[in-house]
Design a protein around this motif. Structure first.
Motif, short mmCIF file in Angstrom:
data_model
loop_
_atom_site.label_atom_id
_atom_site.label_comp_id
_atom_site.label_asym_id
_atom_site.label_seq_id
_atom_site.Cartn_x
_atom_site.Cartn_y
_atom_site.Cartn_z
N LEU A 186 28.05 61.04 -23.79
CA LEU A 186 29.58 61.53 -24.97
C LEU A 186 30.36 62.25 -24.05
O LEU A 186 31.55 62.30 -24.09
CB LEU A 186 29.00 61.95 -25.78
CG LEU A 186 28.52 60.95 -26.91
CD1 LEU A 186 28.08 60.75 -28.48
CD2 LEU A 186 29.13 59.43 -27.24
N ASP A 191 31.12 55.55 -24.76
CA ASP A 191 30.60 55.50 -26.21
C ASP A 191 28.47 55.27 -26.34
O ASP A 191 28.40 55.91 -25.46
CB ASP A 191 30.99 54.13 -26.57
CG ASP A 191 30.65 52.73 -25.78
OD1 ASP A 191 29.96 52.74 -24.68
OD2 ASP A 191 31.46 52.22 -26.21
N LEU A 192 28.64 55.18 -27.43
CA LEU A 192 27.56 55.32 -27.28
C LEU A 192 26.45 53.85 -26.73
O LEU A 192 24.88 53.91 -27.45
CB LEU A 192 27.08 55.15 -29.42
CG LEU A 192 26.98 56.85 -29.72
CD1 LEU A 192 27.12 55.70 -31.72
CD2 LEU A 192 26.30 57.27 -29.88
N SER A 275 27.83 60.13 -34.39
CA SER A 275 25.63 59.91 -33.41
C SER A 275 25.28 60.80 -34.58
O SER A 275 25.45 62.27 -34.32
CB SER A 275 26.71 60.87 -31.91
OG SER A 275 25.73 60.42 -31.25
#
Length: 497
Positions: A186, A191-192, A275
């Motif tokens: 991050l 992105d995740l 997150s």
């Protein structure tokens, strides 16, 4: 943002799969193969009429048309009961109804207790480590050092996970790395999906190309009656190609979403999700310097993970690995001069953070329980063998890969799959003229491809811990699966020609 309609939650998906498995017990006849196991110098043959002890000799194995050599049983390489070819028989139907369906997740939780406690204590260990501040400082330091070279974080770490998967079968152990790698990626601007791809896809690709994995390649080769080194050079080449493809695929997506954040599949399907392990603020530069005490804490953390991996290679049980995390948690707390109450509160909060993940693991095991209690696993295997038994070698090996892809939807255990199917399909391979190593490869490739999406594996726990939806993951991974399917098919066809 029109794509925010989501699939059901992971546990709901698994309940649906359990219901489908239960429905199958009403549609398919119950049946099973007799099995053979080795105990204290003798074989035990388990049949519907009961158990019978016979002399543990190679003649016994040959008479049963089991291709495994006696020394594989004596050495412990084969430690689970193996199916005996030609012994399939139908049983009285044991249809799984409403009561069995609602009990399956509970039984699955009991059956998965070793993995569940392993994961819960990982959560406690990670929470204690995070409390020291060493993780935040270490991530900030590494991010600063890799400024402008973030893609190498993907390349190096994905290769590491792939290698661990191929060499020793890393899978659930990868869950321990999310708290560190999610913030790291991050901070790098990704992105995740990227940490999920690096850890989960990385270990899965490694398992798919296993060249020395004792839980898949070694057991499957022994069960097929061949040496596990037979085909190792082919698997090494396959490992190099598929790992390179996977790394390229992840880096391509990561760089695109970093440059154009609106193209993120997480944003497209999930919106601006939070997150579970947020990125640390490194803009002010205050955390760039790595203090000696924090560096020592990081060494302990990484050393713990290294010992865990080495322990599993040496045959540790989940109990031993779980105890390791308790000891390391206490050691980190002592070095950080953490008060006893703070330590216990932090550890318990960490345990709580992974409860949802462990519930997913337990419910997933419930699918296998329904199939086993309904006695249709053997039936699926029997009819599959009947279907492919007279095919040409090329079509046979390709169909084997497809069948293993289907089986993986319900049986995610690589060792369990091997001892159930290899004695049967290994015997068929001899008749059809297919090398035993290619049957093992079809098993590895099929399980590897479908392992990326099977709900009974660690896909759902991985997505849950990273807070990524199933829909976003499926959209990301299906093109990679198509590429891997083509590469796998080419390798298998060349192997039988």
């Amino acid at each position: 943002m029109a794509s925010l309609k989501k699939l059901p939650s992971p546990i709901t998906i698994l309940f649906i799969v359990i219901i489908i498995a239960a429905a199958a017990t009403w549609l398919l006849p119950a049946g099973e193969y007799d099995t053979l196991s080795y105990n204290s110098g003798s074989f035990t043959i388990s049949t519907v009429k009961g158990d019978k002890s016979v002399q543990a000799t190679q003649h016994t194995l040959d008479s049963l048309k089991i291709l495994i050599t006696l020394d594989k049983f004596k050495s412990g390489d084969i430690f689970k009961p193996v199916a005996i070819p030609g012994t399939y028989h139908q049983l009285k139907s044991n249809k799984q109804g409403f009561l069995e369906v609602i009990q399956a997740p509970v039984k699955g939780l009991y059956d998965s207790s070793d993995i569940i406690f392993f994961l819960l204590f990982i959560g406690g260990f990670i929470a204690v480590f995070q409390r020291t501040g060493a993780m935040e400082e270490g991530v900030a330091w590494l991010s600063h050092k890799m400024k402008g070279q973030e893609a190498w974080l993907i390349i190096i770490i994905t290769f590491f996970f792939a290698f661990c998967g191929a060499a020793e079968g890393m899978a659930e152990e990868g869950l321990a790395f999310y708290p560190i790698l999610v913030p790291l990626y991050l901070v790098a601007g990704y992105d995740l999906l990227v940490p999920v791809a690096v850890i989960f896809a990385g270990t899965n690709i490694g398992n798919m190309a296993s060249f020395s994995n004792p839980f898949s390649t070694v057991i499957a080769s022994n069960a097929a009656g061949i040496n596990w080194t037979d085909g190792i050079y082919e698997r090494l080449l396959f490992f190099a190609i598929t790992t390179a493809i996977t790394i390229w695929y992840i880096v391509r997506y990561a760089q695109k979403t970093k440059k154009y954040p609106a193209t993120s599949l997480v944003y497209r399907f999930d919106g601006a999700v939070k997150s579970n392990f947020p990125a640390f603020d490194t803009e002010d530069g205050k955390k760039v310097k790595l203090e000696p005490r924090n560096a020592f804490q990081i060494v302990i953390f990484l050393g713990t993970i290294g010992i865990m991996i080495g322990g599993f290679i040496e045959g540790w049980s989940m109990v031993g690995a779980t105890a390791l995390f308790i000891v390391s948690s206490v050691l980190i707390a002592v070095i950080a001069r953490m008060k006893e109450k703070v330590f216990m509160d932090t550890f318990i909060e960490g345990v709580k953070s992974l409860v949802s993940v462990t519930l997913i693991v337990g419910v997933a095991r419930g699918v296998t329980i329904v199939l086993n209690d309904g006695h249709i696993s053997g039936t699926l295997l029997f009819y599959s063998a009947m279907m492919v038994g007279k095919m040409h070698a090329v079509w046979f090996i390709l169909m084997m890969m497809v069948l293993y892809m289907v089986f993986t939807l319900f049986i995610s255990s690589s060792s369990g799959m091997a001892v159930l199917t290899m004695p049967i399909f290994g015997s068929l391979a001899v008749i059809v003229g297919v090398p035993g190593k290619e049957i093992v490869n079809a098993y590895l490739f099929g399980m590897g491809i479908m392992g990326l999406v099977t709900p009974t594996g660690i896909m759902l726990p991985s997505l849950n811990i990273a807070n990524v939806s199933v829909k976003a993951w499926l959209k990301f991974v299906y093109p990679l699966m198509v590429i891997l399917l083509i590469v796998s098919a080419v390798f298998l066809v060349v192997g039988v020609l």
